[in-house]
Write a protein that holds these residues in place. Structure first.
Motif, PDB file in Angstrom:
ATOM      1  N   VAL A 151       0.861  -1.185   0.000  1.00  0.00           N
ATOM      2  CA  VAL A 151       0.000   0.000   0.000  1.00  0.00           C
ATOM      3  C   VAL A 151       0.892   1.228   0.000  1.00  0.00           C
ATOM      4  O   VAL A 151       1.969   1.218   0.631  1.00  0.00           O
ATOM      5  N   ASN A 152       0.454   2.274  -0.693  1.00  0.00           N
ATOM      6  CA  ASN A 152       1.246   3.502  -0.672  1.00  0.00           C
ATOM      7  C   ASN A 152       0.783   4.390   0.481  1.00  0.00           C
ATOM      8  O   ASN A 152      -0.250   4.133   1.126  1.00  0.00           O
ATOM      9  N   PRO A 153       1.507   5.482   0.779  1.00  0.00           N
ATOM     10  CA  PRO A 153       1.142   6.347   1.923  1.00  0.00           C
ATOM     11  C   PRO A 153      -0.270   6.930   1.814  1.00  0.00           C
ATOM     12  O   PRO A 153      -0.941   7.100   2.844  1.00  0.00           O
ATOM     13  N   ALA A 154      -0.716   7.253   0.606  1.00  0.00           N
ATOM     14  CA  ALA A 154      -2.047   7.862   0.464  1.00  0.00           C
ATOM     15  C   ALA A 154      -3.134   6.896   0.910  1.00  0.00           C
ATOM     16  O   ALA A 154      -4.099   7.278   1.589  1.00  0.00           O
ATOM     17  N   LEU A 155      -3.038   5.646   0.530  1.00  0.00           N
ATOM     18  CA  LEU A 155      -4.046   4.668   0.942  1.00  0.00           C
ATOM     19  C   LEU A 155      -3.980   4.432   2.445  1.00  0.00           C
ATOM     20  O   LEU A 155      -5.014   4.247   3.115  1.00  0.00           O
ATOM     21  N   ALA A 156      -2.765   4.426   2.997  1.00  0.00           N
ATOM     22  CA  ALA A 156      -2.651   4.267   4.452  1.00  0.00           C
ATOM     23  C   ALA A 156      -3.352   5.398   5.179  1.00  0.00           C
ATOM     24  O   ALA A 156      -4.022   5.192   6.200  1.00  0.00           O
ATOM     25  N   ARG A 157      -3.211   6.621   4.647  1.00  0.00           N
ATOM     26  CA  ARG A 157      -3.897   7.762   5.283  1.00  0.00           C
ATOM     27  C   ARG A 157      -5.411   7.631   5.143  1.00  0.00           C
ATOM     28  O   ARG A 157      -6.169   7.963   6.059  1.00  0.00           O
ATOM     29  N   MET A 158      -5.879   7.205   3.975  1.00  0.00           N
ATOM     30  CA  MET A 158      -7.319   7.031   3.772  1.00  0.00           C
ATOM     31  C   MET A 158      -7.907   6.063   4.789  1.00  0.00           C
ATOM     32  O   MET A 158      -8.984   6.286   5.352  1.00  0.00           O
ATOM     33  N   ASN A 159      -7.168   4.967   5.003  1.00  0.00           N
ATOM     34  CA  ASN A 159      -7.688   3.928   5.897  1.00  0.00           C
ATOM     35  C   ASN A 159      -7.429   4.227   7.364  1.00  0.00           C
ATOM     36  O   ASN A 159      -8.036   3.599   8.250  1.00  0.00           O
ATOM     37  N   GLY A 160      -6.507   5.158   7.642  1.00  0.00           N
ATOM     38  CA  GLY A 160      -6.190   5.461   9.032  1.00  0.00           C
ATOM     39  C   GLY A 160      -5.423   4.348   9.708  1.00  0.00           C
ATOM     40  O   GLY A 160      -5.492   4.201  10.939  1.00  0.00           O
ATOM     41  N   VAL A 161      -4.681   3.568   8.914  1.00  0.00           N
ATOM     42  CA  VAL A 161      -3.914   2.432   9.424  1.00  0.00           C
ATOM     43  C   VAL A 161      -2.524   2.505   8.806  1.00  0.00           C
ATOM     44  O   VAL A 161      -2.386   2.691   7.590  1.00  0.00           O
ATOM     45  N   PRO A 162      -1.439   2.363   9.596  1.00  0.00           N
ATOM     46  CA  PRO A 162      -0.099   2.398   9.012  1.00  0.00           C
ATOM     47  C   PRO A 162       0.050   1.374   7.897  1.00  0.00           C
ATOM     48  O   PRO A 162      -0.573   0.303   7.901  1.00  0.00           O
ATOM     49  N   ALA A 163       0.920   1.695   6.925  1.00  0.00           N
ATOM     50  CA  ALA A 163       1.078   0.842   5.750  1.00  0.00           C
ATOM     51  C   ALA A 163       1.498  -0.571   6.134  1.00  0.00           C
ATOM     52  O   ALA A 163       1.001  -1.573   5.579  1.00  0.00           O
TER      53      ALA A 163
END
Length: 568
Positions: free
Chosen positions: A33-45
C-alpha cells in the motif's frame, strides 16, 4: 542520484500521488500500500500487509465480487465502494472510486491485483445536493400547479395535504387559527384551539387516523406540545418519538399516546403556515411503520411547500372574508325594495355568482310614485366586490330621489319622462364623481292606462311575457351607461301592458355567455315557452332561472317581474 532510475521513479510516483495505490495477492490480501491509501484507511502501511480489506477496515464494503471477477477473466473494471475507515472524516459516509486490473508475471501466471483508489465523498455529496435541489424545484413546480387552484380555503388546504402525503408524509393535516367572530367556543384553560381544515393519509393509515379528528372539527392542544411550540417560535418542530414520554409531550394531549402507538406512529413534524407577516396555522405530518424518521432535509422541503401554499391560503382567507361581506351587504341592500302601487304585483330574485367569483353590482328597485305610477328599475354597476355593492346602493338611492322629484313636479308620466329621469341621474352621478359607471333600465308602469314607459342606459332590453308563456323582447334602444360622462340621449319608448302580461327586467348574468354573441343569448330568452306564466310571479321567475341561469354562474343574476292586477 544513488538510486536506479526505475526505483526513484517508482517511489516518486507512489509516494507523491494523492490516489491510494495497493497490490493484493490472489487471496485479496495486501502485498503493498502507498502512503495515500494508508492515510485514507487510518492504518499504518505495514499493518496492511497480509490482511484483507475487511480485516483492516471492516466498515468498508470492498466490492470483493468485482475484484474476483477481475482475477477470473483478466478484464479491468471500475467500482464504487462506500463505508467508513479508521481515519477521521467530515463525511457521515465516505465513497471511493476504484480502478482494478489483474497482475501477471512474465510467464503469464496470475499474481494478484493492482488497485488505484480515489476518494469521491465530496463529489457524491455535491451530486446529492444537486439532486435534492432539483427534487425541491420539481416539488415547488408541482405545488404551483396543484395548490391554490381555487379561492376556497378548505380546498387549498386539502390540495396541500394531498401533495405532502404523496411525497413526504404518511399522514398530513392542516390546522388553522380561528378568525375573530367565527363563533367557536373558547379553548379550556391552558389549551390552544385550532380548526382542522384538511387531512390526508396513505392507504394503510386512512382507516386509523379518523379517531384523531376529521376536517371541520376543532382540536385542543396542550401548551408546550408541537403545534403551539411551532406557532410561538415560527420554526419547524421535528420530533422522533423514541419514548412514550417524548410522544406525550408532543401530542395534543397525553391521552392520545396509546392510540398513536397502536397506529405505529414514530415520527412527527410541524411546519408553520404564515404569509405577509400573519400567522395562518400549521402543517402537521407523521410517519409510521417502516417509514424513516423525519430529517432536517424533510423540514426544509416542507417549509418551502408550506410557504408557497401559505400565500394561496392567505389569498383564499382574504377572499372569503371579502366575499362574505359583499354578499351580505348586497343581500341587505336588495332585501327591501320599495313598495309598488297596490294594483301592481312584483317579484324579484337575486343569485350571487359562484363561490370563486366576487359578487357584482347588480341591483333592482320598485317604488310607488305620484299619479298611480310604479317605478321599475334594474341596474348593474361595473366591477365586483364590496366597492361595487356600495356603489350600487348610491345608484339606487339617487334614482329614487330623482324619479320622485320628477313625478311630483310633472304630475303625469309624459312622453319623455323616463329618458329625462335618466338624463338627470347621469348629470348628478357625473357631477358627484361616480367611480364606477353602471347600466340602468327604468320603466314607469301605469296599470290604469295599460302601458309602461321605458328608457335604457346601456342595459339589456326588457321583455314581456304573455299569459300563454310566449316571451317577446321590447325594442328599447340603449343610451350610454350612467356615470361615464358621455352626455348621451336616452330615448323613451311606450309599450303595451295588458292585464295578465308580465314585464321582465334582468341583468346580463341571466343570459350572457362568454363563448357566444349577445344576440344569440337574447334569442334564447325570446325563444322560451313558459307554461307557468299565468301563475304566481315567484314560480315564473323560478322557471326562468332553471331554464336559463347556468349552474356555475360567472356573474350575478338579478330579475324583476311586474304584473298588473286584473280588476283591482
Amino acid at each position: 542520484m544513488d538510486l536506479p532510475p526505475d526505483d526513484w521513479l517508482s517511489h516518486a510516483l507512489l509516494d507523491g500521488t494523492q490516489a491510494g495505490v495497493a497490490v493484493l495477492d490472489t487471496d485479496l490480501r495486501y502485498v503493498f500500500v502507498n502512503p495515500a491509501l494508508a492515510r485514507m484507511n487510518g492504518v499504518p502501511a505495514g499493518e496492511h500487509i497480509g490482511r484483507t480489506t475487511g480485516e483492516v477496515v471492516p466498515g468498508v464494503d470492498p466490492r470483493e465480487d468485482v475484484l474476483r471477477q477481475v482475477l477470473a477473466d483478466g478484464l479491468s473494471r471500475e467500482a464504487v465502494s462506500s463505508g467508513q475507515t479508521r481515519a477521521d472524516s467530515v463525511h457521515a459516509r465516505r465513497y471511493w472510486h476504484g480502478s482494478y486490473h489483474r497482475l501477471e508475471d512474465p510467464h503469464g501466471r496470475v499474481r494478484g491485483l493492482g488497485a488505484i483508489v480515489m476518494e469521491v465523498s465530496a463529489d457524491r455529496e455535491t451530486q446529492r445536493e444537486v439532486e435534492r435541489t432539483r427534487e425541491r424545484l420539481l416539488l415547488l413546480d408541482a405545488a404551483a400547479v396543484r395548490i391554490g387552484s381555487t379561492l376556497e380555503m378548505e380546498r387549498t388546504c386539502q390540495e396541500l395535504c394531498d401533495l405532502l402525503v404523496e411525497v413526504i408524509a404518511d399522514v398530513a393535516t392542516v390546522e388553522v387559527l380561528s378568525l375573530a367572530g367565527d363563533g367557536h367556543r373558547p379553548a379550556p384553560p391552558g389549551m390552544l384551539r385550532l380548526r382542522r381544515a384538511a387531512m390526508a393519509a396513505r392507504v394503510p393509515l386512512a382507516g386509523k387516523v379518523g379517531q384523531f379528528g376529521v376536517p371541520g372539527e376543532y382540536v385542543d392542544y396542550q401548551r408546550g406540545s408541537a403545534i403551539p411550540t411551532c406557532l410561538e417560535t415560527g420554526r419547524p418542530v421535528v420530533s422522533n418519538y423514541g419514548s412514550d414520554e417524548a410522544l406525550s409531550r408532543s401530542a395534543p394531549n397525553p391521552e392520545r399516546v396509546a392510540a398513536y402507538r397502536a397506529a405505529g406512529i414514530h415520527s412527527g413534524m410541524v411546519v408553520p403556515l404564515s404569509a405577509r407577516g400573519a400567522r395562518i396555522g400549521t402543517v402537521s405530518m407523521v410517519r409510521a411503520g417502516d417509514s424513516p424518521a423525519f430529517t432536517e432535509d424533510d423540514a426544509a422541503v416542507t417549509r418551502a411547500l408550506a410557504d408557497r401554499a401559505a400565500i394561496s391560503l392567505d389569498n383564499a382567507r382574504r377572499y372569503s372574508r371579502e366575499h362574505g361581506i359583499a354578499v351580505e351587504l348586497q343581500r341587505a341592500l336588495l332585501a327591501a325594495p320599495g313598495t309598488p302601487h297596490p294594483r301592481v304585483d312584483v317579484a324579484t330574485r337575486y343569485l350571487p355568482a359562484g363561490a370563486t367569483d366576487l359578487v357584482g353590482g347588480d341591483w333592482f328597485d320598485t317604488l310607488a310614485l305620484p299619479g298611480g305610477v310604479t317605478l321599475l328599475a334594474m341596474g348593474d354597476v361595473m366591477g365586483h366586490g364590496v366597492e361595487a355593492a356600495v356603489e350600487m346602493s348610491h345608484y339606487r338611492s339617487m334614482l329614487r330621489v330623482v324619479a320622485g322629484d320628477f313625478m311630483r313636479a310633472a304630475g303625469t308620466v309624459g312622453a319623455r319622462a323616463p329618458g329625462r329621469i335618466l338624463r338627470r341621474l347621469d348629470d348628478l352621478l357625473t357631477a358627484a364623481g361616480a367611480e364606477r359607471p353602471g347600466t340602468c333600465l327604468i320603466g314607469l308602469a301605469d296599470p290604469a292606462c295599460g302601458g309602461a314607459w321605458f328608457a335604457n342606459a346601456g342595459h339589456l332590453p326588457p321583455a314581456v311575457i304573455s299569459p300563454d308563456g310566449d316571451v317577446s323582447l321590447l325594442p328599447v334602444p340603449p343610451g350610454p351607461p350612467l356615470g361615464a360622462d358621455l352626455c348621451g340621449r336616452y330615448e323613451t319608448v311606450r309599450v303595451e301592458w295588458p292585464g295578465g302580461h308580465t314585464l321582465l327586467l334582468y341583468t346580463d348574468g341571466l343570459v350572457e355567455r362568454r363563448t357566444e354573441d349577445i344576440d344569440v343569448s337574447l334569442e334564447r330568452l325570446a325563444g322560451l315557452s313558459l307554461p307557468q306564466a299565468a301563475g304566481p310571479l315567484d314560480g315564473l321567475l323560478g322557471g326562468i332561472v332553471s331554464r336559463l341561469a347556468p349552474t356555475a354562474a360567472e356573474d350575478d343574476v338579478a330579475l324583476l317581474a311586474a304584473r298588473a292586477r286584473i280588476g283591482a
